[in-house]
Design a protein around this motif. Sequence first.
Motif, PDB file in Angstrom:
ATOM      1  N   TYR A  68       6.333  -1.421  -5.217  1.00  0.00           N
ATOM      2  CA  TYR A  68       7.711  -0.932  -5.152  1.00  0.00           C
ATOM      3  C   TYR A  68       8.636  -1.895  -4.413  1.00  0.00           C
ATOM      4  O   TYR A  68       8.284  -2.441  -3.376  1.00  0.00           O
ATOM      5  N   VAL A  70      12.196  -1.344  -2.679  1.00  0.00           N
ATOM      6  CA  VAL A  70      12.932  -0.144  -2.268  1.00  0.00           C
ATOM      7  C   VAL A  70      14.310  -0.522  -1.715  1.00  0.00           C
ATOM      8  O   VAL A  70      14.421  -1.425  -0.875  1.00  0.00           O
ATOM      9  N   CYS A 116      16.593   5.205  -2.197  1.00  0.00           N
ATOM     10  CA  CYS A 116      16.425   6.285  -1.227  1.00  0.00           C
ATOM     11  C   CYS A 116      17.721   6.556  -0.493  1.00  0.00           C
ATOM     12  O   CYS A 116      18.300   5.660   0.120  1.00  0.00           O
ATOM     13  N   ILE A 132       8.287   8.394   5.562  1.00  0.00           N
ATOM     14  CA  ILE A 132       7.264   7.367   5.769  1.00  0.00           C
ATOM     15  C   ILE A 132       5.987   7.985   6.335  1.00  0.00           C
ATOM     16  O   ILE A 132       4.882   7.675   5.895  1.00  0.00           O
ATOM     17  N   TYR A 135       4.081   9.828   3.547  1.00  0.00           N
ATOM     18  CA  TYR A 135       3.488   9.008   2.481  1.00  0.00           C
ATOM     19  C   TYR A 135       2.980   7.663   2.984  1.00  0.00           C
ATOM     20  O   TYR A 135       2.946   6.687   2.239  1.00  0.00           O
ATOM     21  N   LEU A 139       2.813   4.222   0.766  1.00  0.00           N
ATOM     22  CA  LEU A 139       3.849   3.211   1.003  1.00  0.00           C
ATOM     23  C   LEU A 139       3.250   1.975   1.679  1.00  0.00           C
ATOM     24  O   LEU A 139       3.603   0.840   1.347  1.00  0.00           O
ATOM     25  N   ILE A 143       4.433  -0.917  -0.966  1.00  0.00           N
ATOM     26  CA  ILE A 143       5.807  -1.449  -0.906  1.00  0.00           C
ATOM     27  C   ILE A 143       5.804  -2.950  -0.622  1.00  0.00           C
ATOM     28  O   ILE A 143       5.128  -3.417   0.299  1.00  0.00           O
ATOM     29  N   TYR A 146      11.560  -3.405   1.698  1.00  0.00           N
ATOM     30  CA  TYR A 146      12.578  -2.372   1.837  1.00  0.00           C
ATOM     31  C   TYR A 146      13.896  -3.071   2.147  1.00  0.00           C
ATOM     32  O   TYR A 146      13.998  -3.860   3.097  1.00  0.00           O
ATOM     33  N   PHE A 220       9.957   1.157   8.178  1.00  0.00           N
ATOM     34  CA  PHE A 220       9.350   0.226   7.217  1.00  0.00           C
ATOM     35  C   PHE A 220       8.784  -0.994   7.945  1.00  0.00           C
ATOM     36  O   PHE A 220       7.733  -1.504   7.589  1.00  0.00           O
ATOM     37  N   VAL A 224       5.170   1.070   7.944  1.00  0.00           N
ATOM     38  CA  VAL A 224       4.742   0.671   6.591  1.00  0.00           C
ATOM     39  C   VAL A 224       4.193  -0.760   6.615  1.00  0.00           C
ATOM     40  O   VAL A 224       3.141  -1.043   6.049  1.00  0.00           O
ATOM     41  N   SER A 226       6.033  -3.418   5.429  1.00  0.00           N
ATOM     42  CA  SER A 226       6.583  -4.231   4.336  1.00  0.00           C
ATOM     43  C   SER A 226       7.486  -5.320   4.925  1.00  0.00           C
ATOM     44  O   SER A 226       7.800  -5.300   6.118  1.00  0.00           O
TER      45      SER A 226
END
Length: 435
Positions: A68, A70, A116, A132, A135, A139, A143, A146, A220, A224, A226
């Motif tokens: 993804y 994002v 988002c 976040i 998921y 994610l 991902i 972001y 993120f 996450v 990313s």
Amino acid sequence: MKVVEFRYLGGNEVPANWRGILSNVAYRYGGELLNTSSIEVKSFNRLERKDTYNVIGIMKGEIEPDRYIVIGNHRDAWSLGSVDPTSGTATMLEITRVLGEMYKNGFRPRRSLMFCSWGAEEYGLIGSIEYIQEYVKVLGARIVSYMNLDIAVNGAYYVNIKSSPVLFDAIVKAAKMVPSAYDPDGQTVYDKWMKVHRNDITNEPKIAFGLGSASDYFGFDQIVGSSNYDATYTFNRAEHKNLSSYALYHTSYEVFSLVKKFIDPDFLAHQSMGQLTGVLALILSESPILPLNISRYAFTLKEIVNSLNTSNPNDLDPLRDAINEFSQVANEFVERSKSMDIENPYEIRLYNDQLLQLERAFLNPLGQGPNDSDMKHIIYAPSKTSTYATLGFPGITDAIVNGIRTEIVNQIAIATFFIRGASSTLKEFDKFIAT
Ligand SMILES: [Zn+2]
């Protein structure tokens, strides 16, 4: 309701800690207050329970739907919020409109594009962090990037960008393709950026690496893992050095006419922001090999470690060694891409997965300790001595400020451990074990 009483004896110029940051303004109080020695400030707050919502849209990727890109922005505002966050929302909606048109004409992204609209950012990044946390496994595994908008436009002069070092080259590529707002034909966002905000040593535009905690990119970055981006079309900051933000930030004067009359009369800065962010999203979603340049990280790590001032410089030797090894492994990794069979989708996927894992490898599951377990990025996270911004190696920076040698050595050991871990993710699959 909370009553706060400030005491100040005599005079009509306000005490230093009451003053704002405008250097050419004398902060005074007058009228009936002149003969006052104390001021009562009343603030009215209510504790209420409110529902808030995230609105998420996905355009499914055709070849790699499980990766993804994002784009996101919060929707709530302190007051009317024409700049924060609506300049970002308008920009994001324009990107979805254009991509929707492309979709109708047959365009299908290679990777999935996600949009988002977060609720309750101003109350502590509630919407994005809840999403976040719910998921995090999905994610965290999928991902690529972001891209945060928020205050997308607070001036119409040039673009100010914060990002992970690995996105530098993709951002520059996008900036070369987008016209600069209110400038003569042919001048790009990149040209203006080079004019206004250039690193004279490298002859490249300046990007601030590391994002911080001031907007929805925080989760993120820190949870996450990313590689993320945040951008603002802004005013001439060199001319207004004392302004940390635009003058009417978070006030009730953030209305449409503020944007229309003073900030971006023809909405060209909004247009450039939409184009820049949209083009960058497409560069990230469509390039078969992910356009993340890991050599940028190697270079930046060296810069950060050179900026650390420990009383015993030898303490940093293990970290320097780890960064040198990282640098060498990064070079080999980049070399490997040159002999890759780009017709072989499995080979591309193996390579991309290693690229994807690099930023994740910098996340310390324990964070900066029991009270800051969400601050996981060992290179870029807010530190205790600077919670809003990011410095390189926050744990080491805080330890240096505290001045306790064992703590400094301990934090250097933690950073060294994670840099070595990051190196192992880039190695050939039969060579990751240290010999
Ligand atoms: Zn905002």
